[in-house]
Design an enzyme around this catalytic site. Structure first.
Site: not given
Ligand code: KIV
Length: 265
Positions: A44-45, A182, A115, A83
């Site tokens: 989700d980055s 992280e 998360e 994600d």
């Molecule tokens: O969304 C993302 O790219 C992540 C990073 C920690 C790799 O969760």
């Protein structure tokens, strides 16, 4: 079939390092896959490095599915993980299982990441029981930016470290196949990696994890709004691209492009 969950877990048992990178579209997914990376995370980055937002909070399920579909069209071998975006798994277990299922059914992913630690253990269990492998994500969890008071290193001090170890164990016991660490001190990441039987993949968590992940646009030098301490740049694609585009513009303006060879007769 390409790389499987079992292959990833075997790597830990055999003491082999796991490579993981993000990708968000077809061309880069092809490149990352061809480079032999074990795991591609459709992170989700993308909210920050592709959409240009300040954080990941506004990324939607539909956007994640759209990007995961593009990625899976470019991949032959890497394991694809989708994600789960903010509020796709926090509001209820049924909702979480249904959204996780979309990553496999519509996106073509093989697993999901979400998360949280002991607070999401029941969600991890429910998704895993539905036959969807889950990667946990603890430490600095960007979707909790407001409750953390910013993007800050987690697990500092004795109490913070114990809380993190207990979250890691909760994620493992809940049925996750792996856990992402992280933004935590490297000695704490070493301890978690030693104490868990599932693989750890670190970002800003030092060298002692079973694997490493960074954001592709950071590695390639495509994103320069900020560069975290843990990023190593292996290329300067933004600079290379600006240079190429500038040369194209100059050729257009001077009439050098296209040539007769580049034209139909
Ligand atoms: O969304 C993302 O790219 C992540 C990073 C920690 C790799 O969760």
């Amino acid at each position: 079939m390409g790389i499987t969950i079992q292959d990833i877990q075997k790597k830990k048992r055999e003491g082999k390092r796991i490579s993981m990178l993000t990708s968000y579209d077809f061309p880069f997914a092809q490149i990352v896959d061809e480079a032999g990376i074990d795991i591609i995370l459709v992170g989700d980055s993308l909210g920050v490095v592709v959409q240009g937002r300040e954080n990941t909070l506004s990324v939607t399920m539909d956007e994640m599915i759209y990007h995961t579909m593009m990625v899976s069209r470019g991949v032959k071998n890497s394991l694809i993980i989708g994600d789960m975006p903010f509020m796709s798994y926090q509001a209820g277990i049924e909702d979480a299982v249904r959204n996780a299922g979309r990553f496999l059914k519509e996106g073509g992913a093989a697993a999901v990441k979400l998360e949280g630690g002991s607070n999401v253990a029941d969600v991890i269990t429910a998704i895993s029981r539905a036959g969807i492998p889950v990667m946990g994500h603890i430490g600095l969890t960007p979707q909790s930016v407001h409750s953390m008071g910013g993007f800050k290193v987690q697990g500092k001090g004795a109490e913070g470290a114990e809380r993190l170890v207990s979250d890691a164990k909760a994620v493992e016991n809940a049925g996750a196949f792996s856990v992402l660490l992280e933004g935590i001190p490297m000695e704490l990441a070493r301890r978690v990696t030693q104490e868990l039987s599932i693989p750890t993949v670190g970002i800003g968590a030092g060298p002692f994890c079973d694997g490493q992940v960074i954001v592709l646009h950071d590695l390639l030098g495509l994103f320069d709004r900020f560069v975290p301490k843990f990023v190593r740049r292996y290329a300067e694609l933004k600079k290379v691209s600006i240079d190429a585009i500038r040369r194209y513009r100059e050729d257009v303006e001077s009439g050098k492009f296209p040539s007769e060879e580049e034209s139909y007769k």
